[in-house]
Design a protein around this motif. Structure first.
Motif, short mmCIF file in Angstrom:
data_model
loop_
_atom_site.label_atom_id
_atom_site.label_comp_id
_atom_site.label_asym_id
_atom_site.label_seq_id
_atom_site.Cartn_x
_atom_site.Cartn_y
_atom_site.Cartn_z
N LEU A 89 -8.72 1.61 4.81
CA LEU A 89 -7.64 0.65 4.66
C LEU A 89 -6.85 0.47 5.94
CD1 LEU A 89 -6.80 -1.09 2.27
CD2 LEU A 89 -5.06 0.61 1.71
N ILE A 140 -12.28 -1.60 -2.25
CA ILE A 140 -11.09 -1.09 -1.56
C ILE A 140 -10.79 0.31 -2.07
CG2 ILE A 140 -8.63 -1.44 -1.14
CD1 ILE A 140 -9.09 -4.43 -1.57
N ILE A 142 -8.19 3.21 -1.87
CA ILE A 142 -6.82 3.52 -1.48
C ILE A 142 -6.64 5.03 -1.44
CG2 ILE A 142 -4.38 3.28 -2.09
CD1 ILE A 142 -5.09 0.65 -3.45
#
Length: 751
Positions: A89, A140, A142
């Motif tokens: 990220l 994605i 995180i």
């Protein structure tokens, strides 16, 4: 028994945290008390009162600019994650934010000359990217911020405490000498065209001072955010740019030494001049956003093809923001791939070599623009596209091979680190403090080169570093010693130490070249040589010094004394250890300053407006816009002339004024070509060499050329009548008078 032991450890941690918090509060209180000695007011209340009338202008601009840039960056970040899911990220966000800048530079050269660099294109590209990502979303992952990222976020919070009020109170950049670049961006916005060899409406500086990639980026922010004035869009990006500057040094430190060093380097950046210059939104400071992230990606040991390709593009773009610093970045990256070859990693060397050649081609438009050598404009984007192709080919050739001959790198690290330690010590011991007035003057600096010994001349940048940044230099010297010991005993990778040391040792060959050529080149070339040497010493070296200075704090942190390391670094950057109260200047950007000093200066500027310091001049009636009501009326007349088709992208206005400080900044607000004539013009001032600016002698020849418009903001010289023969007066407000070359069909009426 185990429970009691756990409780004891928890209590000890709590006690140590409380002690650190109390110590921090005491340091901040003492620092704020000590900063009362400088003539700047550290008051958030006063700053809020000062910026309040400007908020209806600056807050909507910030929302629009942050929104457009954030949206575009998110799209680029998503595409990067789609190409490499392992990117993470943080790296994808940095790649997205800087990738928009790269895209603006390419698009400006590709479609700007044919008039297509417009708002619809600025919206269409991220819109298409958004639709594609909605259909094929990336994965994605995180994860919580690392320790180094927390330190970088802390640095941004400390910076935002004064930079955000300064941004919201500054519709124009708070730096008088930094207005030529928003003027160039305004020209693109006003006339919807980018002409590579005709995009300097400001007129003061030589062509090599242009920063095409920065100007196109500001123009894109203005177009994409629907902000009419490029200078307002520029200042609206102040806080995000400074935040990227923080994360750029974090990313570079992480590549060289790891996450914790990167985080401490982000905090130590406060001791460098970069934040002082970054608030002027000038390329000399902001180029390190591209350099730090670009080198951090390109030299990353994880062998990511996407990182290598994006890093090369960022390094290439940096050349077109600040050519000297971009060139240094290419040299440092080249040193990195040579070290790869020395270890036996031939494939990475070939891949890196192709990428660097591509980076040079991508940044190549800066060369003919800076040298003022016109070529067919189509060559520039073709050169960039060839560079992109080479970078992609090179990146695809990289594979994940481990270094085979680590001993070579260790030897290189030992030699370079030892040489840098020796240079710093010799400079401090052998040289006297350097006069900053001489150092910052191209001609006097060159004269000193001819009269001084060669060794003294070569070591001068290191003495200047110590004079300007004593705390940072001493701590960095400690870091070098720790690095040297680590290489010797095998706990530190030589590559990590070799490249930062090489970056600082670049002063030596540059100074040798300057010494050899001093007195043998023409004056303009002498200024260009000084420019390389000066940028290296004032901007490049402090940036890398912050990375090396973070090493001792990281060593303490990694030795299980985390709170002590954090407290130590904050004590170093917070407390104003040395505050000058007498002398030529209380505040000098090149000098080392604490966080509270920067707070005081920024908040004072936010409260009063930067240009209020020129109080008394009728041309600075508004201390925030650097203009007067008469100026705004003049700009309206010029806009009407433009709407009527009488002013085009090729129109020049001969502009007669007393001096640079009493000067209507018409190019900044309209983008129209301004040809300045100043009664106080000094032809021996090297900073004006190569610009269109002239004095009374030049005015006669300029008038003989019959320019389409003449603007006087001061009485005419003795013996000259106003209106000039063949001209109609179309605007008058006191001494501010605008004349248009007479056309039989016109029926002029003074405004």
């Amino acid at each position: 028994m185990a429970a009691n032991s756990r409780d004891g450890r928890a209590n000890a941690r709590l006690l140590s945290s409380a002690a650190a918090a109390l110590g921090g509060a005491i340091v901040i209180a003492l620092a704020i008390r000590r900063v009362d000695r400088i003539p700047y007011t550290l008051s958030w209340t006063a700053a809020l009162r000062g910026i309040w009338p400007m908020l209806p202008v600056t807050v909507p601009a910030a929302i629009r600019v942050w929104g457009f840039w954030g949206w575009s960056a998110a799209v680029v970040a998503g595409l990067l994650l789609k190409a490499d899911p392992e990117l993470g990220l943080c790296d994808s966000a940095l790649g997205g934010a800087t990738g928009v800048w790269v895209g603006a530079f390419l698009l400006g050269n590709l479609v700007g000359p044919v008039g297509l660099f417009r708002a619809p294109l600025a919206w269409a590209l991220p819109a298409v990217g958004t639709l594609w990502l909605l259909r094929y979303p990336p994965a994605i992952r995180i994860s919580p911020p690392t320790a180094g990222q927390w330190f970088a976020l802390l640095a941004i919070a400390l910076l935002a405490a004064s930079i955000l009020p300064l941004q919201l109170g500054s519709p124009m950049v708070p730096y008088l000498d930094a207005l030529s670049w928003p003027a160039s961006a305004q020209r693109i916005v006003s006339f919807h065209v980018y002409q590579p060899f005709n995009n300097d409406p400001y007129g003061f500086w030589a062509p090599f001072s242009q920063e095409p990639a920065l100007e196109m980026f500001y123009a894109m922010l203005a177009l994409g955010s629907r902000t009419r004035l490029a200078v307002l869009a520029e200042t609206a990006a102040m806080l995000p740019m400074c935040a990227l500057l923080v994360f750029s040094v974090y990313r570079l430190g992480r590549t060289f030494f790891g996450d914790v060093v990167g985080g401490f380097a982000a905090i130590l950046l406060f001791l460098t001049p970069l934040f002082g210059y970054a608030q002027g939104m000038r390329g000399t400071a902001l180029v390190f956003v591209l350099v730090g992230v670009g080198l951090g990606f390109f030299l990353d040991s994880r062998h990511s093809r996407v990182r290598m390709a994006l890093g090369a593009l960022l390094i290439g773009t940096s050349v077109a923001v600040q050519a000297p610093i971009g060139a240094f970045a290419i040299v440092l990256a080249g040193a990195g791939i040579i070290l790869w070859l020395a270890t036996g990693d031939v494939s990475s060397f070939v891949a890196g070599g192709l990428c660097l050649v591509g980076a040079v081609l991508f940044g190549a438009p800066e060369i003919p623009v800076g040298l003022n050598r016109s070529i067919p404009w189509v060559i520039l984007p073709l050169c960039q596209l060839a560079g992109v192709a080479l970078i992609l080919i090179g990146a695809m050739r990289r594979d994940a091979k481990a270094f085979q001959n680590v001993r070579v790198i260790r030897v290189a690290g030992l030699i370079l680190t030892s040489a840098l330690i020796l240079a710093l010590i010799l400079a401090v011991v052998m040289l006297k403090p350097i006069d900053p007035d001489v150092w910052n003057d191209p001609l006097r600096s060159s004269t000193l080169l001819l009269s001084d010994t060669s060794l003294h001349s070569i070591l001068a940048p290191y003495r200047s570093l110590f004079d300007n940044l004593p705390l940072l230099t001493v701590v960095a010297l400690e870091g070098l010693i720790i690095m040297l010991r680590g290489i010797w005993i095998g706990t530190e990778a030589g590559l990590n130490a070799a490249l930062p040391a090489f970056a600082l040792l670049l002063c030596v060959p540059i100074r040798i070249i300057q010494v050899l050529l001093a007195g043998h080149v023409n004056p303009v070339q002498e200024v260009m040589l000084w420019n390389f040497s000066h940028k290296l010493a004032v901007y490049w070296c402090p940036y890398f010094l912050a990375v090396i200075a973070a090493v001792p704090f990281a060593a303490i942190y990694n030795f299980r004394y985390q709170r002590l390391a954090v407290f130590g670094v904050l004590l170093l950057v917070f407390y104003p250890w040395s505050i000058p109260t007498t002398g030529k200047s209380i505040w000098t950007d090149d000098r080392e300053h604490s966080i509270v000093e920067r707070w005081a200066v920024n908040l004072d500027t936010a409260a009063n407006g930067y240009y209020s310091s020129f109080a008394g001049s009728p041309w600075y009636a508004d201390g925030r816009w650097a203009s007067s009501p008469a100026d705004w009326a003049l700009f309206e007349v010029l806009e009407r002339e433009k709407s009527a088709g009488r002013i085009t992208a090729n129109t020049h206005i001969l502009h007669v004024a007393d001096g640079p400080k009493d000067f209507v900044r018409l190019a900044v607000f309209t983008g129209i070509y301004d040809d300045p004539i100043e009664y106080s013009y000094d032809p021996n001032d090297p900073f004006y060499w190569g610009g269109r600016i002239g004095g009374v002698k030049e005015m006669e020849s300029r008038l003989a050329d019959k320019p389409p418009y003449i603007l006087f903001q001061t009485p005419a010289p003795a013996g000259m009548n106003l209106s000039p023969e063949g001209y109609d007066e179309i605007f008058r407000n006191g001494d501010l008078r605008l004349f248009r070359r007479h056309s039989p069909g016109d029926n002029p009426r003074p405004g």
